[in-house]
Write a protein that holds these residues in place. Structure first.
Motif, short mmCIF file in Angstrom:
data_model
loop_
_atom_site.label_atom_id
_atom_site.label_comp_id
_atom_site.label_asym_id
_atom_site.label_seq_id
_atom_site.Cartn_x
_atom_site.Cartn_y
_atom_site.Cartn_z
N ARG A 386 0.81 -1.22 0.00
CA ARG A 386 0.00 0.00 0.00
C ARG A 386 0.85 1.27 0.00
O ARG A 386 0.49 2.27 -0.62
CB ARG A 386 -0.94 0.00 1.21
N ASP A 387 1.99 1.23 0.69
CA ASP A 387 2.80 2.45 0.75
C ASP A 387 3.84 2.54 -0.35
O ASP A 387 4.67 3.46 -0.38
CB ASP A 387 3.46 2.61 2.13
N GLY A 388 3.82 1.58 -1.27
CA GLY A 388 4.67 1.67 -2.45
C GLY A 388 6.05 1.08 -2.31
O GLY A 388 6.84 1.12 -3.26
N ARG A 389 6.40 0.50 -1.16
CA ARG A 389 7.71 -0.13 -1.05
C ARG A 389 7.81 -1.35 -1.93
O ARG A 389 8.90 -1.72 -2.40
CB ARG A 389 7.98 -0.52 0.42
N VAL A 390 6.69 -2.00 -2.19
CA VAL A 390 6.64 -3.16 -3.06
C VAL A 390 5.56 -2.92 -4.11
O VAL A 390 4.44 -2.50 -3.79
CB VAL A 390 6.33 -4.46 -2.28
N THR A 391 5.90 -3.20 -5.37
CA THR A 391 4.96 -3.04 -6.48
C THR A 391 4.54 -4.41 -6.98
O THR A 391 5.40 -5.28 -7.20
CB THR A 391 5.61 -2.25 -7.62
N ILE A 392 3.24 -4.61 -7.14
CA ILE A 392 2.74 -5.86 -7.73
C ILE A 392 2.40 -5.59 -9.19
O ILE A 392 1.73 -4.62 -9.52
CB ILE A 392 1.50 -6.38 -6.97
N HIS A 393 2.90 -6.46 -10.03
CA HIS A 393 2.70 -6.30 -11.48
C HIS A 393 2.12 -7.61 -12.04
O HIS A 393 2.67 -8.67 -11.76
CB HIS A 393 4.03 -6.00 -12.16
N PRO A 394 1.01 -7.54 -12.77
CA PRO A 394 0.24 -6.35 -13.13
C PRO A 394 -0.56 -5.83 -11.94
O PRO A 394 -0.90 -6.58 -11.03
CB PRO A 394 -0.68 -6.85 -14.24
N LYS A 395 -0.87 -4.55 -11.99
CA LYS A 395 -1.46 -3.87 -10.85
C LYS A 395 -2.80 -4.47 -10.45
O LYS A 395 -3.17 -4.46 -9.26
CB LYS A 395 -1.63 -2.38 -11.16
N GLU A 396 -3.55 -5.01 -11.43
CA GLU A 396 -4.86 -5.55 -11.09
C GLU A 396 -4.78 -6.75 -10.16
O GLU A 396 -5.79 -7.16 -9.57
CB GLU A 396 -5.63 -5.93 -12.36
N MET A 397 -3.57 -7.33 -10.00
CA MET A 397 -3.41 -8.44 -9.06
C MET A 397 -3.34 -7.96 -7.61
O MET A 397 -3.40 -8.77 -6.69
CB MET A 397 -2.15 -9.23 -9.41
N GLU A 398 -3.20 -6.65 -7.40
CA GLU A 398 -3.12 -6.13 -6.03
C GLU A 398 -4.35 -6.51 -5.21
O GLU A 398 -4.25 -6.85 -4.03
CB GLU A 398 -2.97 -4.61 -6.05
N PRO A 483 17.65 -6.28 -0.35
CA PRO A 483 16.54 -7.09 -0.83
C PRO A 483 16.70 -7.51 -2.29
O PRO A 483 17.45 -6.90 -3.03
CB PRO A 483 15.34 -6.15 -0.67
N ASN A 484 15.97 -8.56 -2.68
CA ASN A 484 15.96 -8.97 -4.08
C ASN A 484 15.36 -7.85 -4.92
O ASN A 484 14.57 -7.04 -4.44
CB ASN A 484 15.12 -10.23 -4.25
N SER A 485 15.73 -7.84 -6.19
CA SER A 485 15.22 -6.80 -7.08
C SER A 485 13.79 -7.09 -7.49
O SER A 485 12.95 -6.18 -7.52
CB SER A 485 16.11 -6.70 -8.32
N VAL A 486 13.52 -8.32 -7.81
CA VAL A 486 12.20 -8.68 -8.30
C VAL A 486 11.94 -10.14 -7.95
O VAL A 486 12.87 -10.95 -7.89
CB VAL A 486 12.07 -8.45 -9.83
N THR A 512 12.46 -4.28 6.08
CA THR A 512 12.84 -4.21 4.67
C THR A 512 12.19 -5.37 3.92
O THR A 512 12.47 -6.54 4.23
CB THR A 512 14.37 -4.29 4.49
N PRO A 513 11.33 -5.08 2.94
CA PRO A 513 10.66 -6.17 2.23
C PRO A 513 11.66 -6.99 1.42
O PRO A 513 12.75 -6.50 1.08
CB PRO A 513 9.67 -5.44 1.31
#
Length: 874
Positions: A386-398, A483-486, A512-513
């Motif tokens: 939610r705070d943007g530290r981790v991005t889920i791609h594609p966004k609709e999977m959030e 942390p891992n990149s992806v 740290t995620p």
């Protein structure tokens, strides 16, 4: 100019075989890469880190198509980042797979007439380790076949000493923070494996069973419930109805006799009950149903276990000792004899959980187990996204992710197995419970014993992003690569693995995620979109396709189908098509090399480049930028498609063909085009390399003399663009395409030469007349030239002499027939679209289809009319 590591002169194109043979090059190339250490990661490097973990496959497994798909995408990401100058770590390893591995070894013992109990715990575990050393992990060899660029020296196993220490450390920390506890709850129980199993290890399918409606009580106080599991009624401790259900309000607070037992049970009101479903009344069996367990807790109901760990009836009476299915039939018969069955439905199809390992029907069972209190951990995992530290791609999977972590129940982590991380808890003779950390001595003395259960496999794999780097020690690798990149993985384990890594990473690594991006892909399916399964007969061994078509062909096919978050249909003909593409790359590059394509020296100045040269360099710069953007957005299908069409359509089918006449003429223009072609091939092969590593390695090193494309620089998008050249070559392509279409419509063979006059003066096409004639097989107009068909196209006129080449009368008759059919279609579709009654009732999808048909008919009429007009007059 591209730098060539090693500085060697380019190899002679004669070194390339006339045909690409994957079997001859893949194995030796891969071993050369490994020997030279290209895939290793240096924690002391000053390069920026790029870290990605392999979702650890089970040690019992083999490479299936889903693995090949996922590994292809991860390898492509890693290879590109390595070429971009990152210190890349693709972390390999395997999961000990508790249930699966124990089952394999127990089956081996059974062949010897033995069981694990015959060996005892320590000897059995030794046997599993021996099996792992001899037979486990065949997937590592298969990963090499696919071309996985992993850091083999860092390979890890979830039961390694270091990873075991990490497991014990985090268990102790969670226990001390009161986030691990022991309690009696409902769990998924496998009567065959004799253990609790996780939700992900339960597979649901529709089974044919029976639905029986049973009358409890007599007269006005009777109440009817329906069940598919009649055997559990022996453990009923209440009947529940909705508080607002008027039908049963007078019964709430009363008791009713439980048939066959003589026990009396209360009728309670609970909002969980759906008054619209069935009779609106449900039996409550707290010891054998998760929903009933919660009702029981709310109403302080007793929990009566009536099935043991083998799913055999334990309740005293005539059903004692019966298997659950035998008991079901016997109990229904007994109830029928008493007149208690008011309705029966057979077969009754309903969803039933099965153990994914042995296919046994799962039994919900009340059991004393170890649990993780996930509330605060799950909140942290949700906040990180939610705070943007981790991005889920594609966004609709959030939304799926939040739907899980925001409603996560406490996690049962204990398994009744011998193979796995044994829970580090000791019980004392006076009821003491002591949790022991990795550096602490367990209690000793008479009466002390260790917990016999082991931890859920997901517990140790949840530590994977940091335990593989040496945690709990603050190692150089941990500092460099965490942390891992992806994380790139399937959406199907978003809840079970990804969420657990998020919870543990944030908890263990001070907030740290474990990764900054979660890129989710879909599942591989067959060409009809059906799930691949051995039972369906459509499962594919990727090694078979690699043996037949090569690893590059399989990889390119998988990448070309990979749209973020969506499933990937794949068929053998698609792999064959990718093999054809690999062959095209091979043959076209070999042809270019044989005709002098080179990377030596700087590119010729723009003033010395032809429009064709400027066009392809302009397109090359655009494609590099396009591919970069697609990589950064994890759009593998789009980047693969972009490369396919650029390489095949623009480089090989147009630029090479347009340049042939220049090469034949020789001189400075030919030298310039040879250098431009070398540049285009160099960049194109580097762009293709992450997805097609083997064929590109062979061709690139031959073209450039470089050490390896694996460590070559990733292409940078050039600022050079030439819209004028792109527009000019677009006109050339338009002329060639239109005349080719006309020739085909007239029945001319592709290689058939036809006299023609080209009126190109005053257009940009004039400079391209030799190439146009060569591509269209057009001979110069002689003295006896008789123009019989003229085609105005792109501001020019192409006049053909078709006399004696085609049967004009037969062609006119064929076209007239096609024209009549198109005019009939136009009339019919126009009539429907003009019918107000039809338009008022027809669905929009049907109307759109008719509009499309009308537009096609109009285009056909225009085309055929033009063809008739172009035919020689009789």
């Amino acid at each position: 100019m591209n730098q060539r590591p090693g500085g060697d002169a380019p190899s002679s194109p004669e070194h390339l075989p006339t045909q690409f043979s994957p079997a001859d090059v893949e194995g030796p190339l891969y071993e050369r890469w490994v020997e030279r250490g290209y895939f290793e990661a240096d924690a002391k490097s000053d390069k920026p880190p790029y870290t990605i973990v392999i979702p650890p496959p089970n040690v019992t497994g083999s490479l299936h198509l889903g693995h090949a798909f996922e590994h292809t995408l991860i390898d492509a990401l890693t290879r590109r980042k390595r070429m971009q100058g990152f210190e890349t770590l693709w972390q390999p390893g395997m999961d000990h797979a508790g249930i699966a591995t124990q089952n394999v070894v127990e089956r081996e013992l059974a062949k010897e007439g033995k069981s694990r109990d015959d060996l005892g715990r320590e000897a059995f575990i030794e046997r599993v380790w021996r099996w792992k050393g001899e037979s486990g992990g065949q997937i590592s060899g298969q990963m090499r076949r696919l071309g996985d660029g992993v850091a083999w020296s860092r390979e890890r196993f979830t039961m390694d000493e270091g990873l075991s220490q990490a497991v014990q450390t985090i268990f102790k920390k969670l226990y001390d923070d009161e986030l691990i506890y022991r309690a009696e709850r409902i769990i998924n129980w496998c009567p065959r494996c004799l253990t609790a199993i996780s939700d992900i290890e339960v597979e649901y399918q529709d089974d044919d069973g029976e639905l029986v409606s049973i009358r409890y009580g007599e007269g006005d106080d009777a109440i009817v419930v329906a069940t598919t599991r009649a055997e559990t009624m022996l453990g009923d401790t209440a009947i529940a109805v909705h508080p607002d259900d008027e039908r049963y309000r007078h019964l709430v607070g009363t008791e009713v006799e439980l048939p066959l037992t003589g026990r009396r049970i209360p009728i309670v009101a609970d909002e969980h009950v759906d008054p619209q479903f069935g009779t609106g009344a449900v039996k409550v069996t707290p010891a054998h149903d998760p929903n009933d367990f919660e009702i029981g807790r709310r109403h302080d109901l007793p929990s009566i276990t009536v099935l043991d760990e083998h799913a055999v009836i334990t309740a005293h009476g005539p059903f004692l000792g019966l298997d659950r299915l035998e008991a079901r039939s016997a109990i229904v018969a007994a109830l029928r004899a008493e007149g208690r069955i008011v309705a029966e439905k057979r077969p009754y199809s309903h969803s039933v959980g099965h153990c994914s390992r042995c296919r046994t029907t799962i039994e919900p069972r009340l059991s004393m187990q170890w649990w993780v209190k996930v509330g605060p951990l799950a909140t942290a995992a949700g906040d990180a996204v939610r705070d943007g530290r981790v991005t889920i791609h594609p966004k609709e999977m959030e939304s799926r992710y939040f739907g899980w972590v925001d409603n996560l129940h406490d996690w049962c982590i204990s398994r009744q197995l011998w193979w796995g991380h044994r829970i580090p808890v000791w019980y004392g003779p006076d009821g003491e419970t002591v949790c022991v950390g990795p550096d602490e001595q367990p209690p000793s003395g008479e009466g002390w014993r260790q917990e016999t259960d082991v931890l859920d496999t997901w517990f140790s794999s949840g530590l994977w992003p940091f335990s593989t780097l040496g945690w709990p020690e603050r190692t150089e690798s941990l500092e460099k690569f965490y942390p891992n990149s992806v994380l790139l993985t399937g959406y199907d384990i978003l809840f079970f693995w990804v969420a657990r890594m998020m919870m543990f990473g944030l908890y263990a690594m001070d907030g740290t995620p474990p990764f900054s991006t979660i890129a989710l892909h879909g599942m591989v399916r067959d060409q009809f979109g059906k799930k691949m399964s051995k039972s369906f007969g459509n499962a594919v061994n990727p090694l078979d396709w690699m043996d037949t078509y090569g690893s590059d062909a399989l990889r390119f096919t998988l990448a070309r189908g990979a749209n973020p978050g969506t499933d990937v249909p794949i068929g053998e003909d698609w792999v064959q098509g990718s093999r054809n593409f690999a062959n095209k790359v091979w043959n076209a590059t070999r042809f270019a090399l044989m005709n002098g394509a080179t990377v030596e020296g700087e590119l010729p100045p723009v003033a010395r480049q032809s429009a064709t040269d400027r066009w392809i360099l302009s397109r090359l710069g655009a494609v590099v930028a396009e591919v970069d953007a697609f990589y950064d957005d994890y759009q593998f299908a789009k980047l693969a498609d972009s490369l396919f069409h650029f390489a095949w359509d623009e480089v090989f089918d147009w630029y090479v063909e347009l340049s042939k006449t220049t090469f034949q003429a020789g001189g400075e223009a030919a030298d310039a085009s040879r250098r431009v072609l070398g540049e285009v091939l160099d960049v194109t092969l580097r762009l293709l390399h992450p997805v097609m590593p083997f064929v590109t390695e062979t061709l690139w090193t031959t073209l450039t003399g470089g050490e390896s494309v694996v460590i070559a620089d990733w292409p940078r998008a050039a600022a050079f663009r030439d819209p004028a050249a792109e527009a000019e070559i677009a006109l050339v392509k338009q002329v060639v395409t239109e005349v080719r279409r006309f020739r085909a419509d007239q029945g001319l063979q592709p290689g058939q030469r036809v006299p023609a006059r080209l009126e190109l003066d005053g257009t940009p096409l004039a400079a391209h007349e030799p190439a146009i004639r060569a591509l269209l097989r057009l001979q110069p107009a002689g003295a006896d030239f008789a123009g019989t068909a003229s085609l105005p196209v792109a501001g020019a006129v192409v006049t053909l002499d078709l006399s004696g080449v085609i049967d004009v009368a037969a062609e006119r008759k064929r076209l007239a027939k096609d024209l009549a059919a198109a005019e009939k279609e136009l009339a019919q579709t126009s009539a429907k679209l003009g019918n107000e009654a039809f338009m008022g009732k027809a669905p929009e999808k049907v109307v759109d289809g008719i509009r499309t048909r009308r537009a096609t008919a109009e285009a056909d009429i225009a085309r055929i009319t033009a063809q008739l007009a172009a035919l020689p007059q009789a």
